[in-house]
Design an enzyme around this catalytic site. Sequence first.
Site, PDB file in Angstrom:
ATOM      1  N   SER A 152      -6.349  -0.718   8.508  1.00  0.00           N
ATOM      2  CA  SER A 152      -6.687  -0.309   7.145  1.00  0.00           C
ATOM      3  C   SER A 152      -8.020  -0.882   6.672  1.00  0.00           C
ATOM      4  O   SER A 152      -9.056  -0.606   7.251  1.00  0.00           O
ATOM      5  CB  SER A 152      -5.544  -0.695   6.214  1.00  0.00           C
ATOM      6  OG  SER A 152      -5.769  -0.181   4.930  1.00  0.00           O
ATOM      7  N   HIS A 153      -7.975  -1.735   5.662  1.00  0.00           N
ATOM      8  CA  HIS A 153      -9.187  -2.249   5.026  1.00  0.00           C
ATOM      9  C   HIS A 153      -9.674  -3.537   5.674  1.00  0.00           C
ATOM     10  O   HIS A 153     -10.629  -4.139   5.198  1.00  0.00           O
ATOM     11  CB  HIS A 153      -8.899  -2.488   3.542  1.00  0.00           C
ATOM     12  CG  HIS A 153      -7.639  -3.274   3.352  1.00  0.00           C
ATOM     13  ND1 HIS A 153      -6.393  -2.713   3.500  1.00  0.00           N
ATOM     14  CD2 HIS A 153      -7.437  -4.587   3.094  1.00  0.00           C
ATOM     15  CE1 HIS A 153      -5.472  -3.646   3.311  1.00  0.00           C
ATOM     16  NE2 HIS A 153      -6.071  -4.796   3.074  1.00  0.00           N
TER      17      HIS A 153
ATOM     18  N   LYS B  34      -0.867   7.198   0.493  1.00  0.00           N
ATOM     19  CA  LYS B  34      -1.871   7.258  -0.555  1.00  0.00           C
ATOM     20  C   LYS B  34      -3.095   7.958   0.024  1.00  0.00           C
ATOM     21  O   LYS B  34      -3.271   7.991   1.244  1.00  0.00           O
ATOM     22  CB  LYS B  34      -2.202   5.873  -1.081  1.00  0.00           C
ATOM     23  CG  LYS B  34      -2.558   4.828  -0.046  1.00  0.00           C
ATOM     24  CD  LYS B  34      -2.636   3.467  -0.707  1.00  0.00           C
ATOM     25  CE  LYS B  34      -2.949   2.388   0.303  1.00  0.00           C
ATOM     26  NZ  LYS B  34      -1.770   1.572   0.627  1.00  0.00           N
TER      27      LYS B  34
ATOM     28  N   ASP C  80      -9.206   3.358   6.739  1.00  0.00           N
ATOM     29  CA  ASP C  80      -8.432   4.516   7.202  1.00  0.00           C
ATOM     30  C   ASP C  80      -8.275   5.596   6.137  1.00  0.00           C
ATOM     31  O   ASP C  80      -7.509   6.552   6.331  1.00  0.00           O
ATOM     32  CB  ASP C  80      -7.048   4.060   7.701  1.00  0.00           C
ATOM     33  CG  ASP C  80      -6.224   3.407   6.612  1.00  0.00           C
ATOM     34  OD1 ASP C  80      -6.825   2.826   5.695  1.00  0.00           O
ATOM     35  OD2 ASP C  80      -4.983   3.486   6.650  1.00  0.00           O
TER      36      ASP C  80
ATOM     37  N   ASP D 157     -11.413   3.176   1.948  1.00  0.00           N
ATOM     38  CA  ASP D 157     -11.292   2.072   2.904  1.00  0.00           C
ATOM     39  C   ASP D 157     -11.319   2.561   4.358  1.00  0.00           C
ATOM     40  O   ASP D 157     -11.523   3.756   4.620  1.00  0.00           O
ATOM     41  CB  ASP D 157     -10.022   1.256   2.630  1.00  0.00           C
ATOM     42  CG  ASP D 157      -8.760   1.972   3.076  1.00  0.00           C
ATOM     43  OD1 ASP D 157      -8.759   3.224   3.085  1.00  0.00           O
ATOM     44  OD2 ASP D 157      -7.776   1.298   3.434  1.00  0.00           O
TER      45      ASP D 157
ATOM     46  N   ASP E 170      -7.088   5.723   2.977  1.00  0.00           N
ATOM     47  CA  ASP E 170      -6.023   5.906   1.990  1.00  0.00           C
ATOM     48  C   ASP E 170      -6.315   5.226   0.649  1.00  0.00           C
ATOM     49  O   ASP E 170      -5.727   5.576  -0.359  1.00  0.00           O
ATOM     50  CB  ASP E 170      -4.640   5.494   2.545  1.00  0.00           C
ATOM     51  CG  ASP E 170      -4.613   4.091   3.101  1.00  0.00           C
ATOM     52  OD1 ASP E 170      -5.653   3.406   3.077  1.00  0.00           O
ATOM     53  OD2 ASP E 170      -3.533   3.666   3.573  1.00  0.00           O
ATOM     54  N   ARG E 171      -7.246   4.267   0.630  1.00  0.00           N
ATOM     55  CA  ARG E 171      -7.563   3.607  -0.645  1.00  0.00           C
ATOM     56  C   ARG E 171      -8.789   4.231  -1.305  1.00  0.00           C
ATOM     57  O   ARG E 171      -9.634   4.814  -0.622  1.00  0.00           O
ATOM     58  CB  ARG E 171      -7.889   2.133  -0.406  1.00  0.00           C
ATOM     59  CG  ARG E 171      -6.717   1.335   0.060  1.00  0.00           C
ATOM     60  CD  ARG E 171      -7.076  -0.136   0.136  1.00  0.00           C
ATOM     61  NE  ARG E 171      -5.876  -0.896   0.428  1.00  0.00           N
ATOM     62  CZ  ARG E 171      -5.750  -2.185   0.264  1.00  0.00           C
ATOM     63  NH1 ARG E 171      -6.766  -2.891  -0.176  1.00  0.00           N
ATOM     64  NH2 ARG E 171      -4.617  -2.799   0.551  1.00  0.00           N
TER      65      ARG E 171
HETATM   66  C1  G1P Z   1      -1.618  -4.644   0.512  1.00  0.00           C
HETATM   67  C2  G1P Z   1      -1.456  -4.133  -0.905  1.00  0.00           C
HETATM   68  C3  G1P Z   1      -0.345  -3.126  -0.962  1.00  0.00           C
HETATM   69  C4  G1P Z   1      -0.612  -2.006   0.033  1.00  0.00           C
HETATM   70  C5  G1P Z   1      -0.853  -2.581   1.417  1.00  0.00           C
HETATM   71  C6  G1P Z   1      -1.287  -1.508   2.393  1.00  0.00           C
HETATM   72  O1  G1P Z   1      -0.435  -5.294   0.920  1.00  0.00           O
HETATM   73  O2  G1P Z   1      -1.220  -5.181  -1.808  1.00  0.00           O
HETATM   74  O3  G1P Z   1      -0.254  -2.606  -2.273  1.00  0.00           O
HETATM   75  O4  G1P Z   1       0.472  -1.121   0.083  1.00  0.00           O
HETATM   76  O5  G1P Z   1      -1.874  -3.561   1.370  1.00  0.00           O
HETATM   77  O6  G1P Z   1      -2.477  -0.895   2.001  1.00  0.00           O
HETATM   78  P1  G1P Z   1      -0.253  -6.891   0.859  1.00  0.00           P
HETATM   79  O7  G1P Z   1      -1.392  -7.486   1.648  1.00  0.00           O
HETATM   80  O8  G1P Z   1      -0.380  -7.267  -0.588  1.00  0.00           O
HETATM   81  O9  G1P Z   1       1.103  -7.132   1.425  1.00  0.00           O
HETATM   82 ZN    ZN Z   2      -5.895   1.727   4.151  1.00  0.00          ZN
END
Ligand code: G1P
Ligand code: ZN
Length: 553
Positions: free
Chosen positions: A123-124, A386, A289, A287, A291-292
């Site tokens: 992801s990010h 998302k 992938d 981000d 989704d953000r």
């Molecule tokens: C974080 C975000 C959460 C999101 C997840 C995946 O998780 O807070 O809302 O669903 O990334 O993108 P966390 O690191 O807080 O467990």
């Molecule tokens: Zn992501």
Amino acid sequence: MSSKDLTSDNNLLRVCLDKPFSDQKPGTSGLRKSTKYFQQSNYLESFLEAILQTLPGIEGGILVVGGDGRFGNKHGIDVIIRMAAAHGVNKIITTVDGILSTPAASHLIRTEKAVGGIILSASHNPGGSEGDFGVKINGPNGGPAVESLTDAIYAKTTKLDHYLIFNHDPISLDSSGTHAISNTIIEVIDGIDAYVELMQKIFDLDKIRDFLNNDFHIAFDAMHAVTGPYAIRLFEGLLNTPSGTVRNGVPLEDFGGCHPDPNLTYAKDLASLLLEGKDFAFGAACDGDGDRNMILGRNCFVNPSDSLALLTANATCVPAYSNGLVGVARSMPTSSAVDVVAKDLGIDCFETPTGWKFFGNLLDSGQITLCGEESFGTGSNHVREKDGLWSVLFWLQILAEKKCSVQDLMRQHWAKFGRHYYSRHDYESIETDKAQDLYMRVESLLPSLIGSSFASHNVSLADNFTYRDPVDGSITNRQGLRIILDDGSRVVLRLSGTGTQGATLRVYLERYVSSNGNLTQDPQEALAELIQTIDSFAEITKRTGMKRPTVIT
Ligand code: G1P
Ligand code: ZN
């Protein structure tokens, strides 16, 4: 187009593991570790074997596979293809260059009636040989695997003694085409087409184009990650914005050395561009992938919790939601801004634990249309993830309809509904033991807080959030420490489930000011008393040695 058919089972290998891995427990979004960690011999294969042995319908089913383009993506896809073929998957759908955003993967799983999908992404988190890698598992509804499935996969990893894999040259991902390994068909398709078609169905892109082409300048930052090719097709293609609208639009294996997380810290260049009020009326970023999303206007940052409230309030501007919404949902730490709008609209508003998978049942059972999280995530029933670019188009559709600036839209919203001042403070890379101790100490003190004074108010509720799924009745407990005050203000504490270095403590702060109060304060000032009080109560600075958070949103 090329076709290779290996029917000889001499090429089917059964590789024995010396001993099973004990640390393959998926977190909030699949298994996420440093790239180096994933490079341990048989580590990736072990986790994939567990998935392939557990996901219902694998033999004879369809599997969607892709990733965000980070280092290891193509290698991972090659391994998945050869292992999935060894498990008798009927068809694997993957994409040119292995590029497939998380929302686009969700869409493909649904339209192709796949048994699930494997998305290679952290992801990010940063990518590259020094960054992170991840394996996300999606179920047949296109959403992140539910806990019962990830628990079963984890249990399998702890007992595994072998994995199955075909010995075969990598299938070329350079162009679309159909291939075969034994009885398994491998279809390499363009990963962008179907998603762009979906966006064309949801939005009135002609209307957005006319609005943008009338001197409303936008900038989009793909952060060298997966959304680049999607955004170029959508913005510079269909919406006819000038070339260069999409910044950092070529996916790179290391995301250009950057951290592909669209927030004010890691998307600083874009934020400065907008907040200095220069050339652009609208800015957005997604981000790793896809989704953000982060939304900015000239001199204006849109808090993600407000974004969800605003999309809800203005949903009928979008053709796909013109008949209104059935209900909405937000994760527990997300501000209550959307609750107020839902009440006004007379629709249900659900509160779920952090993580997109918790929206799945509500979406599948038709109880909600939109949902979102404070962590820059908004989405709808069009997919089961998302969706960053969908959110950006949603915003542009509203602006095209209202013909106003982002700042005006926000101010009008607060003037009607009041403002939920909100901020999230992240303390990253804390030593795991220290973070655990801090968290457990606060948890143990919660009962004694109820009725006492906190930041000039009385505590009306203090607990560790438990969720009962309204659809299947399942209970998920210990989802975050909540301190709720008698004026509705809140502080929430959670430990992240997605970090890979030490622990990350997240502190969520919220205070409501009604429409006749001061609506234009700086959020950090509006929340100052709550910030100070939680710091001394939870002993954050004292125990972590950190004078300020790593990231403030
Ligand atoms: C974080 C975000 C959460 C999101 C997840 C995946 O998780 O807070 O809302 O669903 O990334 O993108 P966390 O690191 O807080 O467990
Ligand atoms: Zn992501």
